[in-house]
Design a protein around this motif. Structure first.
Motif, PDB file in Angstrom:
ATOM      1  N   SER A  46      21.534 -53.241  11.157  1.00 26.77           N
ATOM      2  CA  SER A  46      21.697 -53.787  12.360  1.00 26.77           C
ATOM      3  C   SER A  46      21.035 -54.847  12.101  1.00 26.77           C
ATOM      4  CB  SER A  46      21.878 -54.044  13.308  1.00 26.77           C
ATOM      5  OG  SER A  46      20.343 -52.441  13.773  1.00 26.77           O
ATOM      6  N   ASN A  47      19.754 -55.361  11.494  1.00 25.84           N
ATOM      7  CA  ASN A  47      19.738 -56.559  11.713  1.00 25.84           C
ATOM      8  C   ASN A  47      19.224 -57.143  10.384  1.00 25.84           C
ATOM      9  OD1 ASN A  47      17.463 -57.429  13.553  1.00 25.84           O
ATOM     10  ND2 ASN A  47      17.606 -55.193  13.752  1.00 25.84           N
ATOM     11  N   ALA A  48      20.843 -56.667   9.265  1.00 26.38           N
ATOM     12  CA  ALA A  48      21.228 -58.271   8.125  1.00 26.38           C
ATOM     13  C   ALA A  48      21.112 -57.911   6.758  1.00 26.38           C
ATOM     14  CB  ALA A  48      21.344 -59.651   8.305  1.00 26.38           C
ATOM     15  N   PHE A  49      19.797 -56.314   6.831  1.00 24.94           N
ATOM     16  CA  PHE A  49      19.344 -56.089   5.991  1.00 24.94           C
ATOM     17  C   PHE A  49      20.614 -55.782   5.278  1.00 24.94           C
ATOM     18  CE2 PHE A  49      17.651 -53.519   3.164  1.00 24.94           C
ATOM     19  CZ  PHE A  49      17.093 -53.816   2.204  1.00 24.94           C
ATOM     20  N   ASP A  50      20.635 -56.380   3.998  1.00 19.51           N
ATOM     21  CA  ASP A  50      22.091 -55.712   2.962  1.00 19.51           C
ATOM     22  C   ASP A  50      21.894 -55.360   1.564  1.00 19.51           C
ATOM     23  OD1 ASP A  50      21.551 -58.729   1.775  1.00 19.51           O
ATOM     24  OD2 ASP A  50      23.232 -59.139   1.777  1.00 19.51           O
ATOM     25  N   GLY A  51      20.403 -54.848   1.660  1.00 19.42           N
ATOM     26  CA  GLY A  51      20.224 -54.269   0.269  1.00 19.42           C
ATOM     27  C   GLY A  51      20.495 -52.540   0.100  1.00 19.42           C
ATOM     28  N   ARG A  52      19.524 -51.819  -0.593  1.00 23.09           N
ATOM     29  CA  ARG A  52      19.570 -50.353  -0.536  1.00 23.09           C
ATOM     30  C   ARG A  52      18.684 -49.957   0.687  1.00 23.09           C
ATOM     31  NH1 ARG A  52      18.631 -49.087  -6.394  1.00 23.09           N
ATOM     32  NH2 ARG A  52      18.393 -46.766  -5.463  1.00 23.09           N
ATOM     33  N   ILE A  53      19.367 -49.186   1.140  1.00 23.95           N
ATOM     34  CA  ILE A  53      18.603 -48.571   2.483  1.00 23.95           C
ATOM     35  C   ILE A  53      19.555 -46.152   1.522  1.00 23.95           C
ATOM     36  CG2 ILE A  53      18.471 -47.188   4.293  1.00 23.95           C
ATOM     37  CD1 ILE A  53      19.202 -49.328   5.227  1.00 23.95           C
ATOM     38  N   THR A  54      17.749 -46.241   1.336  1.00 24.89           N
ATOM     39  CA  THR A  54      18.251 -44.701   0.643  1.00 24.89           C
ATOM     40  C   THR A  54      17.384 -43.739   2.121  1.00 24.89           C
ATOM     41  OG1 THR A  54      17.773 -45.074  -1.543  1.00 24.89           O
ATOM     42  CG2 THR A  54      17.717 -43.551  -1.179  1.00 24.89           C
ATOM     43  N   LEU A  55      17.623 -42.801   2.413  1.00 26.66           N
ATOM     44  CA  LEU A  55      16.764 -42.466   3.631  1.00 26.66           C
ATOM     45  C   LEU A  55      17.230 -40.805   3.176  1.00 26.66           C
ATOM     46  CD1 LEU A  55      16.630 -41.648   6.636  1.00 26.66           C
ATOM     47  CD2 LEU A  55      18.910 -41.092   6.950  1.00 26.66           C
ATOM     48  N   LEU A  56      16.000 -40.055   2.832  1.00 30.49           N
ATOM     49  CA  LEU A  56      15.142 -39.135   1.720  1.00 30.49           C
ATOM     50  C   LEU A  56      15.146 -38.021   3.278  1.00 30.49           C
ATOM     51  CD1 LEU A  56      13.518 -40.504  -0.771  1.00 30.49           C
ATOM     52  CD2 LEU A  56      16.130 -39.713  -1.112  1.00 30.49           C
ATOM     53  N   GLY A  57      16.301 -36.854   3.406  1.00 28.00           N
ATOM     54  CA  GLY A  57      15.784 -35.732   4.439  1.00 28.00           C
ATOM     55  C   GLY A  57      15.381 -34.796   3.523  1.00 28.00           C
ATOM     56  N   ASN A  58      14.390 -33.756   3.370  1.00 32.11           N
ATOM     57  CA  ASN A  58      13.838 -31.808   2.947  1.00 32.11           C
ATOM     58  C   ASN A  58      14.784 -31.079   3.350  1.00 32.11           C
ATOM     59  OD1 ASN A  58      12.558 -31.359   5.254  1.00 32.11           O
ATOM     60  ND2 ASN A  58      10.655 -31.744   3.807  1.00 32.11           N
ATOM     61  N   GLU A  59      15.265 -31.830   4.826  1.00 33.87           N
ATOM     62  CA  GLU A  59      15.894 -30.176   5.070  1.00 33.87           C
ATOM     63  C   GLU A  59      17.233 -30.564   4.867  1.00 33.87           C
ATOM     64  OE1 GLU A  59      15.146 -29.251  10.078  1.00 33.87           O
ATOM     65  OE2 GLU A  59      14.011 -31.009  10.211  1.00 33.87           O
ATOM     66  N   PRO A  60      18.133 -29.503   5.161  1.00 30.17           N
ATOM     67  CA  PRO A  60      19.990 -29.207   4.746  1.00 30.17           C
ATOM     68  C   PRO A  60      20.933 -30.184   5.626  1.00 30.17           C
ATOM     69  CG  PRO A  60      19.351 -27.408   5.010  1.00 30.17           C
ATOM     70  CD  PRO A  60      18.220 -28.194   6.032  1.00 30.17           C
TER      71      PRO A  60
END
Ligand code: FAD
Length: 413
Positions: free
Chosen positions: A26-40
């Motif tokens: 929402s702050n105009a970052f248009d690069g890649r974002i990877t959100l890693l979570g160890n839960e299923p």
């Protein structure tokens, strides 16, 4: 990878990690974002796990914070069941469990916390459940069902917020409950003596059994699946299910191993920046040093959300310190407690309202200034407190003591 190919990796897909990912977008970052979570699971709300989830008053859809489809639409690459096992600061990459490596230009640590366990090991130790994840809650819900069927009680070890919420949920289900608390009263560090006593009365009036100064000597699993808990004073309790709510430790091992400064949590400034370049952290895994030199570690949704937002902005180069008044809530039976501010160091307390009823607030003062308000079924007092604590004008003890004084007049215009 070059700076023209920005990639922000977020470790931990809980409240703070999700907030950071969405703030970046929402702050105009248009690069890649990877959100890693160890839960299923995709990000979900933890607070209901000790409340409506245990009493079966919530469906899985209501537990979820964000659908995977929404994350996809925002072009957030969410990966469930992925654990980060190391950070390579020199190489600007994280190592995933299984061997893959992910390069980052910015890294956010939002790894949460892990419940503390009792120092009783072995099979009997495992018989004591803890509550952090959806799986923990589902196991506890099954255990409660078993207690109801076999008419065996639930034993809660630790009369803190989570333990007391589980106790209240079990009473709602008609299960006998005993709370074993090591201190002489409930929530000793968070509450005044009178509020501790009020909560003890609340639980007693709902049929819970409370044991104070309870020192556990041994825990034994019996062959029929029950658990026997022996206290140092010789008393012993048999439980169909035993759950410990004795606090958490911040998940700061990754940061520690990478050489990032930690002190019972990842040390961050008021924008979420850590001691390492391009690495921020937020939520339950962090600790902040306040201007008076003391360390502050908060475990609350508000802290995770606001710190997650500030840390994401810091990765984008915008320093926007998060200075909001801390707040927290707890639901037990039909009582909503809302806390605004931090009452530690308070030197006087004023009750506004009637403590013999079910709606009042306790105002905490230090050196004549209002620093915190605990509200019981008094949402208006809570909202007001959040607006005036830390503001230029503080109510006086006399004003709070005067029921005819309108505190709203002190709100910043
Ligand atoms: C039962 C319960 C009741 C609560 N009730 C309230 C309440 O009433 N009010 C309130 O304000 N707060 C409450 N809280 C606290 C609140 O839920 C937390 O403060 C908040 O969830 C913290 O968010 P977080 O993002 O920091 O951590 P989390 O939500 O714990 O998210 C961290 C995530 O990171 C993952 N992770 C950890 N290490 C790794 C790794 N190496 N690789 C990948 N992923 C990793 C974890 O598995 C987890 O999914 C409650 C908490 C619990 C458990």
């Amino acid at each position: 990878m070059t700076q023209s190919d920005p990639h922000i990796v977020i470790v931990g897909a809980g409240q703070a990690g999700l907030q950071a990912a969405e703030t970046l977008r929402s702050n105009a970052f248009d690069g890649r974002i990877t959100l890693l979570g160890n839960e299923p699971h995709p990000p979900y709300h933890r607070p209901p796990l000790s409340k409506a989830w245990l009493t079966d008053e919530l469906n899985p859809g209501q537990l979820s914070i964000r659908d995977v489809s929404v994350l996809e639409r925002k072009n957030i690459d969410f990966r469930a069941g992925v654990r980060v096992s190391a950070i390579d600061i020199e190489d600007r990459s994280v190592l995933l469990h299984g061997g893959d490596r992910l390069a980052y230009t910015g890294l956010m640590l939002a790894t949460g916390a892990t419940p503390r366990r009792l120092p009783h090991n072995g099979a009997a130790g495992d018989a004591i459940r803890v509550l952090r994840s959806r799986e923990d809650a589902d196991r506890i819900a099954l255990g409660l069902k078993d207690c109801a069927e076999r008419e065996l009680p639930l034993i809660v070890i630790g009369g803190g917020f989570i333990g007391l919420e589980i106790a209240a949920s079990a009473r709602k289900l008609g299960i006998a409950v005993t709370v074993l608390e090591a201190a002489p009263r409930l929530l000793e560090r968070a509450f005044t003596r009178e509020l501790s006593d009020w909560y003890a009365q609340l639980h007693l009036s709902h049929g819970a059994h409370l044991v104070f100064d309870a020192r556990i000597a041994s825990i034994d699993a019996t062959s029929d699946g029950a658990t026997t808990i022996q206290l140092a004073d010789g008393r012993s309790f048999v439980a169909g299910l035993a759950v410990a709510g004795i606090g958490v430790r911040p998940n700061d091992e990754l940061a520690q191993a990478a050489g990032i400064a930690c002190d019972n949590g990842i040390l961050v400034d008021d924008c979420g920046c850590t001691s390492a370049p391009n690495i921020v952290a937020a939520g339950d895994c962090t600790v902040r040093r306040l201007s008076d030199g003391t360390l502050l570690r908060l475990e609350s949704v508000q802290n995770a959300v606001e710190q997650g937002r500030a840390a994401a902005l810091a990765l984008l180069g915008t320093r926007k310190p998060f200075v909001a008044t801390p707040w927290f809530w707890s639901d037990q039976y039909d009582i909503k407690l809302q806390i605004a501010g931090l009452s530690r160091g308070a030197d006087s307390h004023v009750v506004r309202g009637d403590m013999t009823g079910h709606s009042f607030s306790i105002f905490h003062f230090r050196a004549g200034r209002l620093i915190a308000v605990d509200s019981i079924n008094a949402a208006k007092d809570h909202m007001l407190a959040r607006q005036i604590i830390g503001g230029e004008v503080s109510p006086t003890v006399e004003q709070v003591n005067d029921p005819s004084f309108n505190l709203a007049t002190l709100r910043a215009k």
